[in-house]
Design an enzyme around this catalytic site. Sequence first.
Site, mmCIF file in Angstrom:
data_model
loop_
_atom_site.group_PDB
_atom_site.id
_atom_site.type_symbol
_atom_site.label_atom_id
_atom_site.label_comp_id
_atom_site.label_asym_id
_atom_site.label_seq_id
_atom_site.Cartn_x
_atom_site.Cartn_y
_atom_site.Cartn_z
ATOM 1 C CG ASP A 239 -1.958 0.994 0.865
ATOM 2 O OD1 ASP A 239 -2.227 1.751 0.069
ATOM 3 O OD2 ASP A 239 -3.195 0.683 1.429
HETATM 4 C C1 BGC Z 1 -4.837 3.208 -0.059
HETATM 5 C C2 BGC Z 1 -5.233 2.270 -1.301
HETATM 6 C C3 BGC Z 1 -4.864 3.085 -2.479
HETATM 7 C C4 BGC Z 1 -3.506 3.741 -2.532
HETATM 8 C C5 BGC Z 1 -3.493 4.462 -3.652
HETATM 9 C C6 BGC Z 1 -3.547 4.492 -0.114
HETATM 10 O O1 BGC Z 1 -3.592 5.324 0.741
HETATM 11 O O2 BGC Z 1 -5.070 2.586 1.248
HETATM 12 O O3 BGC Z 1 -6.319 1.807 -0.966
HETATM 13 O O4 BGC Z 1 -5.107 2.139 -3.508
HETATM 14 O O5 BGC Z 1 -3.549 4.690 -1.555
HETATM 15 O O6 BGC Z 1 -3.942 5.503 -3.923
#
Ligand code: BGC
Length: 738
Positions: free
Chosen positions: A280
């Site tokens: 993530d």
């Molecule tokens: C989120 C993800 C997301 C990623 C990219 C993160 O902060 O937890 O779910 O896909 O950002 O935007």
Amino acid sequence: MSKFFFLSYLFVLSTPVFAQSIDQRVDDLLKKMTLDEKIGQLNQYNGDWEATGPVTKDVEDKMTAIRQGKVGSILNITGVAHTRAFQQAAMDSRLKIPLLFGQDVIHGYSITFPIPLAEAASWDLAAIQQSARVAATEAAAGGVHWTFAPMVDIARDPRWGRIMEGAGEDPYLGACIARARVKGFQGNGLGSLDAVMACAKHFAAYGAAIGGRDYNSVDMSLRTLWEIYLPPFKAALDAGAATFMNSFNDLNGTPATGNSYLLRDILKGQWHFSGFVVSDWGSVGEMIPHGYVSGKEQAAQVALTAGCDMDMESRCYTTSLSTLVQQGKVPVSLIDDAVKRILHKKFELGLFDDPYRFSNADREKATLNKAEHVRAARDMADKSIVLLKNEGHLLPLSTQLRSIALIGPLVHSKKEMKGFWSQDIGALNDVVTLYEGMQQQAGGAQLLYAKGCDITDTSRAGFAEALRVAQQADVVVMAMGERADMTGEAKSKADIHLPGVQEELIKAIQATGKPVVVLLMAGRPMVFNWTAEHIPAILYTWWLGNQAGNAMADVLFGKYNPSGRLPVSFPREIGQIPIYYNHLNTGRPAKDEKDVFYVSAYTDLYNSPRYAFGYGLSYTEFKYSNLALSRKSIHNNETITVTLDVKNTGKYTGEETVQLYLRDVVAQPLRPVKELKDFAKVKLAPGETKKISFTIDKSKLSFYNDKLELITQPGEFQLFIGSASDDIRLQDSFQLVE
Ligand code: BGC
């Protein structure tokens, strides 16, 4: 040409005997790659747009890094002109390995669909799959290769802001929806021009963050992990999800990103996942503040070793992996495995044959905002609305009304209808407000309007005007709820009551004696006890996307008979959280809601939720009868056919969601008081009866023991058929015998 030669010629033309398999092409390419180029493939940068976390300060120019083969993927860039420019830079690199473009296409791309939790309330798997299909078609036409969806995290806590992004509290429903979404996104398979790679996230147990506070720790038994939190991931994998994403949380003391039990043992081991895992946002580096590793180098070592293939934005892999290999701390074989997984997907998408195949400006123009996409968004929005209360058949509204007062802070709102995680790609103007939707369908009725109050501001200055408007109308429709930025990532709340002075305004309007309908628009279950007890008609409309206003009008005027069912329990009070229907019985279960004498109960509140999992009304009524089981006892490898009749006994055509729950009466370890095991959504005309049939097999009777083995135990099973988890209409039992 002789017949023989002609046939051989045809054979050569039609048989790809000389074509290399993707595996061979990946191996050939890998042999040509330097260590730095390999590490580059494991590196994902944010583009030049928005971010959901701290953007790492650039030590290098992104385009230069791409030209040097130091970047494998970019997120947050969309639009074919934009993606083409980045891809061109990749084509200047030595090996010309194309970039992957990832984006959070969570509920629509240009056309915004209802938020995922709202879609889950439809219990309509075909419609949900279609919603993902439309999103993928538009996103792929806009240059996107990969969506960071579906989020399949189970959530039992409405304080957690990301509850809006998932399918609610139930593992069975969650698994069905995960499958539908993956199939929708990936369509006819990677390589199709209208398919994007799906990403099952966040692996794993992110939804169980302690206290509902985003990014918080998770502490749970492995049995709960396997039984409640993993099934939707397994379903996504079985449906072919190309990628998985780590979660931010630690699970029982180990951050998910560095968790080899989750990634190596379960995902890539027992489940044989052949796609790749992306971290993530920054989660590789976040193992430092977690206190799990001492610095970036150790973070990179731990994450890669655990099975995280791509580093989103923390840059630990680019800065450290080369040194780690030189020091012998990370074997090149681990890097090779991660690179191969990523390259494989790039080949599958056809990017090596044409890196610009998703960057076609004509296709982009022709595909976005098609009329059929708008229709699908309206259909989905219609089906997502849940009728919570309808005393005295106040709804549907008559089209003969003389005047309707529309009151509340969300009557004219466009932005809030789109909700959190919506894209800015489509024009805000295309969003239909409640007011506009009502204008389309109100017939001769005059629409009156007053805002009354703000969403969070506590000023009551607008109350008088709202009361004046209400007095003039035959009926009042109130649009209340949350702002789009109040539920979502990093939007956890300790207080989930309907915000501001909105409930006070509802009280004041109700006191006029006019018939009042309240529409509640939010990303999460809210607490609104006074409204629930005193207002005759309530619709939960979530955040419905572009077609919000049309869908609400469809339901208010009865053009669509509401069929939504809650995918999550609505608490009476915050103190009941976490609250879910599939709980254990305890040794001291309360006899009823009033029983508090040394039993498992609150002394100041009922145990039951305000609205239970599976609950939702219709304008018509359904009668259940003739429950029959094909046999009353089975061996492990046998099945039971369960049949029943459902009749529409009311005046309107409508859809009923028939739910099948089981209880394993005596078991070790313990089993929940009820578990959803199947459901069927049926449409019935007034007076019509349909026979519903379910099959019970071993998969519906099995559960995990303490050794995490999937087992069944002989004994009695109770079977409940209901219209909601707390509205059981028919019941029976059967025996599982050795
Ligand atoms: C989120 C993800 C997301 C990623 C990219 C993160 O902060 O937890 O779910 O896909 O950002 O935007």
